[in-house]
Design an enzyme around this catalytic site. Structure first.
Site, short mmCIF file in Angstrom:
data_model
loop_
_atom_site.label_atom_id
_atom_site.label_comp_id
_atom_site.label_asym_id
_atom_site.label_seq_id
_atom_site.Cartn_x
_atom_site.Cartn_y
_atom_site.Cartn_z
N ASP A 149 0.81 -1.22 0.00
CA ASP A 149 0.00 0.00 0.00
C ASP A 149 0.84 1.27 0.00
O ASP A 149 0.37 2.32 -0.42
CB ASP A 149 -0.96 0.00 1.19
CG ASP A 149 -2.07 -1.03 1.01
OD1 ASP A 149 -2.57 -1.15 -0.11
OD2 ASP A 149 -2.41 -1.73 1.98
N TYR A 188 -10.54 -0.63 2.14
CA TYR A 188 -10.02 -0.72 3.50
C TYR A 188 -9.63 0.64 4.04
O TYR A 188 -9.24 1.52 3.29
CB TYR A 188 -8.77 -1.62 3.49
CG TYR A 188 -8.78 -2.69 4.55
CD1 TYR A 188 -9.61 -3.79 4.45
CD2 TYR A 188 -7.95 -2.59 5.67
CE1 TYR A 188 -9.62 -4.78 5.43
CE2 TYR A 188 -7.95 -3.57 6.65
CZ TYR A 188 -8.78 -4.66 6.52
OH TYR A 188 -8.78 -5.64 7.49
CU CU Z 1 -7.59 -7.27 7.33
#
Ligand code: CU
Length: 648
Positions: free
Chosen positions: A312, A395
């Protein structure tokens, strides 16, 4: 890097930012303009990153004192027509490109613009429309695609060298519905992100009649959930006399703490020059703290998930994905916000309003004792919190750096948002995930975060000691076998610096200054208290591990080098192997009594739960840096009692 003389014509920036302040809107514009003018960075080019080139430690004092003026930007850009990437150093002081280095075979991070352009292209593509209509999905406005990066080992031979991405396809039940509630299982576009073309549409269902989408309840908006909202009483935080910290420029002072707040497109929040005022002295604790990489391997080899290993930070950038914070919801109390400036792939600045939150919190009891004569003496703990939130598609990561009155530093990460799910066939069972809804499972995965801790405890030259508890063997001196001693062993080389957590000895690490003594005559230090650590549980030959060998140890220690910043290499996008820490530490350099950098690997081993669905209650992980002999005694003895009725 090669150097070239600059040409005049663009005014140098005349402002006087602190040398560690992030690039401003004007500076980003200036950088892009200079590169377009001097290096032919034209319409077919994209900017992957534009950031402050931070001054190295040696040069910093002269810059801070104003004896030197130098302001530079570090840029990675590439030409989409031929895929070639370049790294530039641009001097803002002299308005010139001072270095221009070709990066053959490297694929810079994927940009937010590419993510959006890819989604638009795919949703307008007849092949995708056809595959979806075979599944009964005809309203393309409810469809979302979400492109992911590849690892080199998983790229089919025919696509070698392509700036390749693969995508999931999701759809919403309604306009406001959660797209990540409904995975279109078995359907994956493979995309050339440079030509922005669909190369192929993998459809593992093919011509067979799809099983149909299961009736999933994946919503979280109050209007869409099947339960009434519970009643809660208001809870307000009041600071009638205002906040206890001061912010001068980006230098933050709170009680005895002082530090500087930085930010860049890749690491997001960066903390510089952390120091603690002890009596009349401002004592250094750390030079720079940040997150340098985040590795999220999904542990499911099925066609829907085998490529799903996210970097990320290196592939996308925490700064690029930082979201604006909302008063009273994200942070409670008297809040000070800082905006962040990043840029789009055209090199145009983009301001993220309220990107960083600074506030104080009550933190329960700091210390207490009840004496039968003197009565109860109690102090409330107060902490200063610097935080930022990141949304990575489905997320969320919420990052909190907390500073305490007793010299402790806590770094906490909360993972929340929507888990990746996919569907399985009637009568099937998920093998590599947990059932969370009808014929729907969430694959197991791991979130490894690499914190880069450039510690400077009472100065630059530090030594890291591994500290372990050793039980005594019963004998003449210790007939009951009660003795417990602590063994501190200095780590002398990078090989020794590769450390793993050991529950059996309660292993921890101390960053010690052997050249400085406290009032007790022992060395001053800070202890890294290892929580949130877990093993990779990954075959060493697997591509995911090969690209991120850093996750093979809890801690790595290196001597400080200005250009050693990225533990999995500078370009993890489409990477084959980890070109960061394993490569640097292969030199096995000495790390004793020198300027050390600690790389601490922690995170969440996410064995998914039904309770994590449809939106995940924040899962919390953290680690601590605690003074160990840095002070002679409890440094929070001077914290005053709270006002009557504990109202302050
Ligand atoms: Cu997770």
């Amino acid at each position: 890097m090669t150097s070239s003389p600059g040409s005049a014509g663009i005014a140098a920036d005349t402002g006087r930012p602190h040398p560690l302040d992030p690039l401003t809107v004007g500076e980003i514009q200036q950088v892009a303009t200079i590169l377009r003018r001097d290096r032919g960075v034209g319409a077919s080019w994209r900017f992957a990153s534009i950031e402050l080139r931070e001054p190295g430690k040696d040069g910093l004092p002269a810059l801070e004192a104003g004896q030197l003026t130098r302001r530079e930007a570090l840029v990675v850009c590439w030409d989409r027509e031929n895929g070639q990437a370049w790294r530039a150093v641009v001097s803002l002081t002299s308005a010139a490109v001072t270095a221009w280095e070709h990066l053959p075979g490297q694929h810079p991070n994927i940009t937010v613009d590419e993510w959006h352009e890819c989604d638009q292209m795919l949703r307008a593509h007849p092949a995708l429309a056809g595959a979806l209509s075979r599944r009964g999905i005809t309203n393309l406005s409810l469809v979302l695609t979400d492109v992911w990066a590849y690892g080199a080992a998983l790229v089919p031979e025919r696509y070698r060298g392509v700036r390749l991405g693969w995508s999931d396809v999701w759809y919403r039940d309604s306009v406001q519905g959660n797209p990540y509630a409904h995975h279109v299982t078995g359907l994956h576009p493979v995309v050339d992100l440079n030509s922005m073309q669909l190369l192929e549409l993998e459809d593992t269902i093919g011509d067979e009649a799809p099983a149909g989408q299961p009736a999933v309840m994946g919503e979280y908006l109050p209007a869409l959930i099947p339960v009434p909202l519970r009643q809660v009483k208001p809870l307000r935080v009041s600071q009638p006399e205002g906040v206890g910290f001061t912010l001068e420029g980006r230098r933050l002072s709170w009680q005895n703490w002082q530090l500087r707040i930085g930010f860049n497109q890749r690491e997001g929040l960066v903390l510089h020059q952390l120091a603690f005022r002890d009596g009349g002295r401002l004592r250094s604790v750390a030079h720079r703290l940040s997150f340098a990489e985040m590795i999220v391997p999904y542990r499911d080899p099925s066609p829907d998930h085998y490529r799903r290993t996210a970097f990320d930070i290196g592939e996308w950038g925490l700064g690029f994905m930082t979201t604006s914070l909302e008063l009273g919801c994200d942070c409670l109390g008297e809040i000070t916000y800082l905006d962040a400036v990043v840029h789009n792939s055209r090199g145009e600045p983009r301001i993220i309003a309220n990107a960083i939150c600074i506030h104080e919190e009550d933190s329960g009891v700091l210390w207490k004792h009840v004496d039968h004569v003197a009565g109860a003496e109690v102090r409330r703990s107060r902490r200063l919190v610097i935080s930022f939130h990141i949304t990575v598609a489905n997320y969320e990561y919420l990052v909190y750096w907390r500073f305490y009155q007793d010299g402790n530093i806590e770094c906490e990460v909360r993972a929340t948002g929507i888990m990746v799910t996919s569907h399985f066939a009637e009568n099937g069972q998920p093998r590599y995930g947990t059932l969370v809804d009808q014929r729907t499972y969430a694959p197991f995965h791991q979130h490894f975060i690499v914190a880069r801790l450039d510690m400077d405890v009472d100065g630059r030259n530090n030594t890291v000691y591994v500290t372990e508890s050793v039980p005594a063997v019963a004998g003449q001196d210790d007939p009951y076998g009660l003795g417990l001693s602590v063994k501190d062993t200095p780590l002398l080389t990078e090989a020794e610096g590769k450390q793993d957590y050991d529950w059996g000895t309660q292993r921890a690490w101390k960053v010690v200054n052997d050249n400085v003594r406290n009032g007790l005559g022992t060395q001053t230090g800070y202890k890294l208290v290892p929580s949130g650590a877990f093993p990779p549980l990954l075959d060493r030959s697997s591509p995911a591990y090969q690209r991120a060998e850093v996750i093979g140890h809890t801690l790595w220690v290196t001597p400080y080098r200005e250009d050693e910043r990225w533990p999995c290499g500078e370009f993890p996008n489409l990477s084959e192997m980890d070109r960061g820490l394993p490569a640097w530490t292969a030199q096995n350099r000495p790390i004793e009594n020198t300027d050390v950098v600690l790389w601490y690997v922690f995170g969440i081993h996410h064995v998914t739960r039904p309770e994590d669905w449809p939106v995940m209650p924040a899962d919390i992980t953290s680690f601590w840096l605690k003074p160990f002999g840095f002070f002679d005694r409890n440094p929070a003895l001077d914290v005053p009692p709270s006002a009557t009725e504990c109202g302050d």
